[in-house]
Design an enzyme around this catalytic site. Structure first.
Site, mmCIF file in Angstrom:
data_model
loop_
_atom_site.group_PDB
_atom_site.id
_atom_site.type_symbol
_atom_site.label_atom_id
_atom_site.label_comp_id
_atom_site.label_asym_id
_atom_site.label_seq_id
_atom_site.Cartn_x
_atom_site.Cartn_y
_atom_site.Cartn_z
ATOM 1 N N LYS A 196 0.873 -1.194 0.000
ATOM 2 C CA LYS A 196 0.000 0.000 0.000
ATOM 3 C C LYS A 196 0.901 1.231 0.000
ATOM 4 O O LYS A 196 1.496 1.580 1.009
ATOM 5 C CB LYS A 196 -0.859 -0.036 1.268
ATOM 6 C CG LYS A 196 -2.225 0.590 1.160
ATOM 7 C CD LYS A 196 -2.260 2.073 0.912
ATOM 8 C CE LYS A 196 -1.986 2.895 2.150
ATOM 9 N NZ LYS A 196 -1.794 4.321 1.829
ATOM 10 N N GLY A 248 6.288 4.430 8.680
ATOM 11 C CA GLY A 248 5.465 5.633 8.743
ATOM 12 C C GLY A 248 5.550 6.245 10.122
ATOM 13 O O GLY A 248 6.541 6.059 10.831
ATOM 14 N N SER A 249 4.491 6.931 10.514
ATOM 15 C CA SER A 249 4.543 7.682 11.771
ATOM 16 C C SER A 249 4.385 6.761 12.983
ATOM 17 O O SER A 249 3.766 5.691 12.888
ATOM 18 C CB SER A 249 3.440 8.732 11.777
ATOM 19 O OG SER A 249 2.190 8.085 11.672
ATOM 20 N N THR A 250 4.904 7.205 14.104
ATOM 21 C CA THR A 250 4.817 6.429 15.342
ATOM 22 C C THR A 250 3.359 6.232 15.744
ATOM 23 O O THR A 250 2.957 5.153 16.179
ATOM 24 C CB THR A 250 5.617 7.147 16.443
ATOM 25 O OG1 THR A 250 6.992 7.132 16.045
ATOM 26 C CG2 THR A 250 5.487 6.464 17.788
ATOM 27 N N GLU A 251 2.561 7.274 15.530
ATOM 28 C CA GLU A 251 1.142 7.204 15.906
ATOM 29 C C GLU A 251 0.426 6.055 15.172
ATOM 30 O O GLU A 251 -0.250 5.230 15.795
ATOM 31 C CB GLU A 251 0.531 8.551 15.517
ATOM 32 C CG GLU A 251 -0.837 8.800 16.004
ATOM 33 C CD GLU A 251 -1.412 10.037 15.288
ATOM 34 O OE1 GLU A 251 -0.641 10.813 14.684
ATOM 35 O OE2 GLU A 251 -2.637 10.190 15.335
ATOM 36 N N GLY A 253 1.874 3.542 13.650
ATOM 37 C CA GLY A 253 2.553 2.302 14.050
ATOM 38 C C GLY A 253 1.942 1.715 15.312
ATOM 39 O O GLY A 253 1.693 0.507 15.406
ATOM 40 N N GLU A 270 8.946 0.594 11.275
ATOM 41 C CA GLU A 270 10.009 1.597 11.067
ATOM 42 C C GLU A 270 9.330 2.948 11.216
ATOM 43 O O GLU A 270 8.584 3.363 10.336
ATOM 44 C CB GLU A 270 10.594 1.485 9.655
ATOM 45 C CG GLU A 270 11.242 0.148 9.331
ATOM 46 C CD GLU A 270 12.680 0.071 9.781
ATOM 47 O OE1 GLU A 270 13.175 1.035 10.407
ATOM 48 O OE2 GLU A 270 13.309 -0.969 9.525
ATOM 49 N N CYS A 304 13.191 10.125 7.968
ATOM 50 C CA CYS A 304 12.973 9.643 9.340
ATOM 51 C C CYS A 304 14.249 9.727 10.171
ATOM 52 O O CYS A 304 14.211 9.976 11.363
ATOM 53 C CB CYS A 304 12.474 8.211 9.297
ATOM 54 S SG CYS A 304 13.459 7.171 8.242
ATOM 55 N N GLU A 401 9.220 15.430 16.076
ATOM 56 C CA GLU A 401 9.721 15.260 14.711
ATOM 57 C C GLU A 401 9.046 16.303 13.818
ATOM 58 O O GLU A 401 7.818 16.354 13.747
ATOM 59 C CB GLU A 401 9.378 13.856 14.219
ATOM 60 C CG GLU A 401 9.947 13.548 12.871
ATOM 61 C CD GLU A 401 9.576 12.153 12.389
ATOM 62 O OE1 GLU A 401 8.431 11.741 12.563
ATOM 63 O OE2 GLU A 401 10.460 11.486 11.824
HETATM 64 P P1 NAD Z 1 1.773 7.965 8.139
HETATM 65 O O1 NAD Z 1 1.957 7.046 9.278
HETATM 66 O O2 NAD Z 1 0.688 8.952 8.200
HETATM 67 O O3 NAD Z 1 1.520 7.132 6.811
HETATM 68 C C1 NAD Z 1 2.359 6.091 6.387
HETATM 69 C C2 NAD Z 1 1.539 5.111 5.583
HETATM 70 O O4 NAD Z 1 0.571 4.515 6.420
HETATM 71 C C3 NAD Z 1 0.779 5.724 4.423
HETATM 72 O O5 NAD Z 1 0.775 4.812 3.351
HETATM 73 C C4 NAD Z 1 -0.625 5.886 4.988
HETATM 74 O O6 NAD Z 1 -1.628 5.894 4.026
HETATM 75 C C5 NAD Z 1 -0.723 4.662 5.866
HETATM 76 N N1 NAD Z 1 -1.679 4.762 6.964
HETATM 77 C C6 NAD Z 1 -2.191 5.888 7.565
HETATM 78 N N2 NAD Z 1 -3.041 5.560 8.554
HETATM 79 C C7 NAD Z 1 -3.084 4.204 8.594
HETATM 80 C C8 NAD Z 1 -3.770 3.262 9.416
HETATM 81 N N3 NAD Z 1 -4.581 3.637 10.400
HETATM 82 N N4 NAD Z 1 -3.551 1.948 9.208
HETATM 83 C C9 NAD Z 1 -2.725 1.532 8.242
HETATM 84 N N5 NAD Z 1 -2.048 2.370 7.416
HETATM 85 C C10 NAD Z 1 -2.227 3.692 7.587
HETATM 86 O O7 NAD Z 1 3.180 8.613 7.920
HETATM 87 P P2 NAD Z 1 3.606 9.637 6.807
HETATM 88 O O8 NAD Z 1 3.192 10.981 7.261
HETATM 89 O O9 NAD Z 1 3.170 9.173 5.469
HETATM 90 O O10 NAD Z 1 5.194 9.465 6.836
HETATM 91 C C11 NAD Z 1 5.982 10.191 7.671
HETATM 92 C C12 NAD Z 1 6.392 9.356 8.847
HETATM 93 O O11 NAD Z 1 7.062 8.174 8.432
HETATM 94 C C13 NAD Z 1 7.396 10.094 9.708
HETATM 95 O O12 NAD Z 1 7.063 9.984 11.060
HETATM 96 C C14 NAD Z 1 8.714 9.369 9.423
HETATM 97 O O13 NAD Z 1 9.642 9.456 10.425
HETATM 98 C C15 NAD Z 1 8.262 7.988 9.167
HETATM 99 N N6 NAD Z 1 9.253 7.257 8.375
HETATM 100 C C16 NAD Z 1 9.999 6.298 9.004
HETATM 101 C C17 NAD Z 1 10.982 5.601 8.299
HETATM 102 C C18 NAD Z 1 11.816 4.544 8.980
HETATM 103 O O14 NAD Z 1 12.458 3.765 8.287
HETATM 104 N N7 NAD Z 1 11.856 4.500 10.288
HETATM 105 C C19 NAD Z 1 11.185 5.861 6.954
HETATM 106 C C20 NAD Z 1 10.403 6.837 6.341
HETATM 107 C C21 NAD Z 1 9.437 7.526 7.075
#
Ligand code: NAD
Length: 491
Positions: A196, A248-251, A253, A270, A304, A401
């Site tokens: 996704k 993606g975001s910690t929230e 995750g 991650e 990130c 962040e």
């Molecule tokens: P996000 O968590 O909002 O979204 C990430 C992905 O998750 C998107 O594809 C989104 O559509 C999906 N998503 C959103 N809500 C969801 C849910 N309830 N259930 C399942 N999937 C859902 O994050 P973002 O704003 O797209 O990305 C930025 C974040 O990602 C930052 O916090 C960054 O630090 C982190 N990040 C981490 C790494 C790493 O390797 N640690 C790498 C890149 C980005």
């Protein structure tokens, strides 16, 4: 560069250089008007009958329509992956390797097209998508292709077996590279996947679907379901999955971890970061300045592991900040497709708002803001490279962040204090240490609670090197031999 030679003194004041436009040809990529979902080896219209438009953040121009995957669509994709798993998992490992090698080579052959697509859809400078995202994405497939028939050597004395269907959710900051980090090890281990992509950057994933066709990836081994967070949530809820890999975001995750509690689904996360880039007074200062700039302004700070907290030894603070400001005034902000651009567009209006809000909080809490003079384009979403001095540990800009081109500078006196301040965060993804003493780098690396510690460099990646977090930056590793383990069970 301007044809007239400038007098030395003027050159030294920087920013006096004019660059002629050096646009990359946009015509190399042509998007379809509309993309369906990639399920069972073909593009299919979504059962949800719903679509959304993906736009270029640098011009706000619509690029294509993309399907918004609903629960039925996600179910079909998981079924296709389950079906394909029966044959893919039993394929001779060297045959799986062949497919991965083919993907890697096609990514190289189509690198220019994919780099332009990435910069158009995501806003990142072409020199980064061309020189970082694409070469690293291909390198990941090459690297894991090499492991596909050597898994028994990777884990001597254990019998590695694939898990099944991997649900993989990626963010928008490195769309194709994160896709490669996810898909390459999963396929090498004999799993099938449903990916996704992020809602603001789905296009390189749709082009990757075409790469799969070219590489003769068997139908159903790779499925791509576009959509927003709700599509990701449906995917996590699907009962037919065996593994979730989320970046993606910690929230989000945390929400995924809660959703999977009590289910037999393995999980790697991650998540976010707030890395300390630690500069000692004995380091090569000019080299450190380059590392600081790369650490925070690379990819507009949408990284990130960005070095967003600069910890400087007090005795060199003024000198370093002076050099840093001077270097910042040479950064070229603008058209992502211009080969001279250093800082591109902010990925979305929502992200721009978040950056602006946090920067405002920094000003209100008493930190001192500096931005070099730069003309931002009128259309699209932009934020000038920013540095805050006089930052206190308690400020939001030192804790949260920002995920934008914003650096917070703090000071320390002793190595112990540097470690304490660096670890004073809920995150633990990466850190940098700048010093001429190798022994000090090792001393610091032992004490820093970060998955990655760079010594006299920053933001270096290699597919053979594991990457991942401590604390609220997540768990599990991607890359290297470690990156195979989350996609295997052992008999
Ligand atoms: P996000 O968590 O909002 O979204 C990430 C992905 O998750 C998107 O594809 C989104 O559509 C999906 N998503 C959103 N809500 C969801 C849910 N309830 N259930 C399942 N999937 C859902 O994050 P973002 O704003 O797209 O990305 C930025 C974040 O990602 C930052 O916090 C960054 O630090 C982190 N990040 C981490 C790494 C790493 O390797 N640690 C790498 C890149 C980005």
């Amino acid at each position: 560069m301007g044809a007239v030679e400038k007098p030395r003194a003027e050159v030294a004041t920087t920013a006096a250089w004019d660059y002629a436009p050096a646009p990359e040809a946009r015509e190399i990529v042509s998007f379809e008007r509309r993309y369906g979902l990639f399920i069972g080896g073909e593009q299919v219209a979504p059962r949800s009958r719903s679509w959304f438009t993906t736009i270029s953040p640098s011009t706000e121009e619509p690029l294509a329509e993309v399907a918004q995957g609903g629960p039925k669509d996600v179910g079909l994709a998981v079924d296709a992956a389950r079906e394909a798993f029966r044959t893919w998992s039993r394929r001779k490992p060297s045959e799986r390797a062949k497919v991965l090698f083919r993907i890697a080579r096609i990514l190289q052959e189509r690198a220019r097209e994919l780099a332009v697509a990435e910069s158009l859809d995501g806003g990142k400078p072409i020199k980064e998508s061309r020189d970082v995202d694409l070469p690293l994405a291909a390198a990941h497939f090459f690297y894991y292709a090499g492991w596909a028939d050597k898994l028994e050597y990777a884990f001597p004395g254990r019998r590695p077996r694939p898990l099944g269907v991997a649900a993989q959710i990626v963010p928008w900051n490195f769309p194709l590279l994160m896709l490669a980090w996810k898909i390459a090890p999963a396929l090498a281990c004999g799993n099938t996947v449903v990916l996704k992509p992020a809602e603001t950057t789905p296009l390189t994933a749709m082009l990757f679907a075409d790469v799969c066709r070219q590489a003769e990836v068997p139908p159903g081994v790779v499925n791509i379901v576009t959509g927003d967070g709700s599509t990701g949530a449906y995917l996590v809820r699907e009962q037919g999955i065996d593994k979730v890999a989320f970046t993606g975001s910690t929230e989000v995750g945390k929400a995924i971890q809660r959703e999977l509690a009590g289910r037999e689904v393995s999980l790697t996360l991650e998540l976010g970061g707030k890395a300390a880039n630690i500069v000692f007074d004995d380091c090569a200062l000019d080299q450190a300045v380059e590392g600081i700039v790369n650490g925070i302004y690379f990819n507009q700070g949408h990284v990130c592991c960005a070095g967003s907290r600069l910890l400087v030894q007090e005795s060199i603070h003024d000198q370093l900040v002076g050099k840093l400001k001077r270097r910042m005034s040479t950064l070229r902000v603008g058209d992502p497709l211009d080969k001279n651009t250093d800082v591109g567009a902010i990925n979305s209006s929502a992200q721009l708002e978040r950056i602006a809000e946090l920067v405002q909080s920094g000003v209100e809490e008493g930190a001192e803001l500096y931005q070099p003079p730069c003309r931002l384009p009128e259309k699209g979403w932009w934020f000038a490279p920013t540095v805050f001095t006089n930052v206190a540990q308690s400020h939001r800009i030192a804790q949260e962040e920002i995920f934008g081109p914003v650096l917070s500078v703090l000071t320390f006196r002793t190595p112990d204090e540097a470690v304490e301040k660096a670890n004073n965060t809920m995150y633990g993804l990466s850190a940098g240490v700048w010093t001429e003493k190798g022994s000090r780098i090792l001393w610091m690396a032992e004490r820093l609670r970060s998955g990655v510690v760079w010594g006299n460099t920053f933001n270096r990646f290699d597919p053979s090197s594991p990457f991942g977090g401590y604390k609220e930056s997540g768990f599990g590793r991607e890359g290297g031999r470690h990156g195979l383990e989350p996609y295997l069970r052992f008999e």
